[in-house]
Design a protein around this motif. Structure first.
Motif, PDB file in Angstrom:
ATOM      1  N   UNK A 135       0.854  -1.184   0.000  1.00  0.00           N
ATOM      2  CA  UNK A 135       0.000   0.000   0.000  1.00  0.00           C
ATOM      3  C   UNK A 135       0.893   1.238   0.000  1.00  0.00           C
ATOM      4  N   UNK A 136       0.603   2.186  -0.910  1.00  0.00           N
ATOM      5  CA  UNK A 136       1.437   3.376  -1.081  1.00  0.00           C
ATOM      6  C   UNK A 136       0.589   4.619  -0.815  1.00  0.00           C
ATOM      7  N   UNK A 137       1.141   5.547  -0.057  1.00  0.00           N
ATOM      8  CA  UNK A 137       0.368   6.708   0.396  1.00  0.00           C
ATOM      9  C   UNK A 137       0.078   7.723  -0.705  1.00  0.00           C
ATOM     10  N   UNK A 138       0.949   7.843  -1.715  1.00  0.00           N
ATOM     11  CA  UNK A 138       0.729   8.855  -2.752  1.00  0.00           C
ATOM     12  C   UNK A 138       1.347   8.387  -4.061  1.00  0.00           C
ATOM     13  N   UNK A 139       1.091   9.121  -5.129  1.00  0.00           N
ATOM     14  CA  UNK A 139       1.589   8.764  -6.465  1.00  0.00           C
ATOM     15  C   UNK A 139       2.846   9.541  -6.838  1.00  0.00           C
ATOM     16  N   UNK A 140       3.561  10.030  -5.842  1.00  0.00           N
ATOM     17  CA  UNK A 140       4.841  10.713  -6.066  1.00  0.00           C
ATOM     18  C   UNK A 140       4.690  11.934  -6.975  1.00  0.00           C
ATOM     19  N   UNK A 141       3.577  12.663  -6.764  1.00  0.00           N
ATOM     20  CA  UNK A 141       3.344  13.893  -7.520  1.00  0.00           C
ATOM     21  C   UNK A 141       2.714  13.702  -8.878  1.00  0.00           C
TER      22      UNK A 141
END
Length: 412
Positions: free
Chosen positions: A257-263
């Motif tokens: 699970x990843x918190x964001x899409x790196x911008x």
């Protein structure tokens, strides 16, 4: 070649074993631990969480001596007894689905660990090794067995089968609806047969417990250098292990699970994925991959299948062909900017029963932006990685069975 030994376990009395037995400390929430300790004075959690007695959270090195004190109190109160003669302990679990796990608890040699007769597939963290080594040295016991696998063996299986026909010393069912059984095995002939069978095996593999085994090894090395009474048969030259045949091990995946899409926007992210993967939108129906090198993804309310493009099947070694490594090298690091899989706060691992439905729920709540799923690794992959001297990415495997703590205790 590997050497295993029986030992005189400290263990609960028969009437209290179901009360003493607990899951590993870190698997409970703070609220869950308190709930159990408030209602059960015999729980092993009282030993490993000694600050409860003083209504205070005590952690780290300050807690180690208090753990020792709580342990001694349990012994003084007669909750624990010590086995009269060295024994192996046959441990069987039948889970709620009817799956059976059965092996034996004994001591594994730190010299076998040092000489790679006990093979590893996972990196360990030096600071964690040192901390747990100090913990073991202070408390003087180990209550959680390292999980070691061995190739199925007819002689060992025959002794286990014969012993488990008798009434178990322990039989209790947990709130997870798993039933646990334990039989002490002290017959000298049976012990000798088991030890000889293990000596004929080329090696054993760590399935779970890399830090526990490495810390035990470091503790033994300290004694070797500093103890004037050091000898090779000292108890600290062995560590408690659960030896289980390979056919009884179950390996589950760890989803990511990843918190964001790196911008990146959703569209930019999907375009970036297209370089390495053939992408199909699966809609709202939960999707789980069916083949190696295929991944599931949940993003913005929809499931996707990601098929690694066959032009990228140019793996140079066994590590590169592992799905957790592929996910890391094609998505997590180059696109999402996550290079430190152990310490980056943007990634969380969901193992065991936390399937893609759990991943969907976590993303829908807004806690994460995207989740990834994959097939579990196989025992053959785990062994090959260890044989080739590689280490897997962290949280590549969630392995069952999980034993309860406090049932057999190994003293140094």
């Amino acid at each position: 070649m590997p050497t295993i030994i029986p030992f005189r376990a400290v263990r609960p009395t028969r009437d209290k074993v179901g009360l003493v037995a607990s899951r590993s400390y870190e698997t409970y929430s703070k609220k869950g631990r308190k709930f159990r300790m408030d209602r059960n004075p015999y729980s092993f959690l009282h030993i490993v969480n000694p600050g409860y007695k003083y209504h205070k959270e005590i952690t780290g090195k300050k807690a180690f001596k208090l753990v020792r004190n709580r342990y001694q109190e349990f012994k003084e109160e007669g909750v624990f007894l010590k086995e009269e003669q060295p024994s192996f302990y046959i441990y069987k679990i039948i889970d709620r689905k009817g799956q059976e796990f059965c092996g034996l608890i004994g001591g594994a040699s730190v010299f076998d660990y040092e000489n790679n007769l006990i093979k590893k597939h996972e990196d360990t963290l030096e600071d964690r090794e040192e901390l747990f080594k100090e913990y073991l040295d202070t408390v003087g016991f180990n209550a959680e067995a390292v999980l070691l696998t061995y190739p199925d063996n007819a002689d060992v299986a025959s002794i286990i089968q014969e012993t488990t026909q008798e009434r178990a010393e322990y039989e209790f069912t947990t709130t997870y609806r798993d039933t646990h059984y334990v039989w002490p095995l002290s017959n000298p002939k049976s012990i000798a047969t088991i030890q000889e069978a293990f000596k004929q095996m080329p090696q054993l593999y760590i399935a779970d417990g890399h830090h526990r085994s490495s810390s035990s090894y470091l503790l033994a090395k300290d004694h070797q250098q500093n103890d004037p009474d050091y000898h090779k048969e000292a108890t600290y030259n062995y560590f408690m292990s659960f030896f289980i045949p390979e056919s009884h091990v179950r390996i589950h995946e760890f989803n990511r699970l990843i918190k964001d899409l790196n911008g990146l926007s959703k569209e930019e992210f999907l375009i970036a994925l297209d370089t390495e993967f053939r992408i199909e939108n699966r809609g709202v129906a939960a999707y789980t991959p069916s083949k190696k090198h295929h991944f599931s993804m949940y993003l913005d309310g929809e499931f996707y299948s990601l098929y690694l493009r066959k032009s990228n099947y140019n793996f140079k070694n066994t590590l590169e062909a592992l799905d957790p490594q592929i996910l890391y090298k094609t998505i997590l690091e180059p696109i999402l900017g996550i290079s430190d899989l152990r310490n980056d706060a943007r990634i969380t691992y969901a193992g065991g029963k936390k399937d893609m439905i759990y991943v969907k729920s976590a993303v829908d709540k807004g806690e994460y932006a995207v989740g990834f799923g994959m097939l579990p690794l196989t025992m053959e992959e785990l062994k090959q990685i260890a044989d080739d001297g590689y280490t897997m990415p962290p949280k590549s495997t969630y392995i069952e069975p999980k034993l309860r703590s406090g049932i057999t205790i190994y003293e140094f």
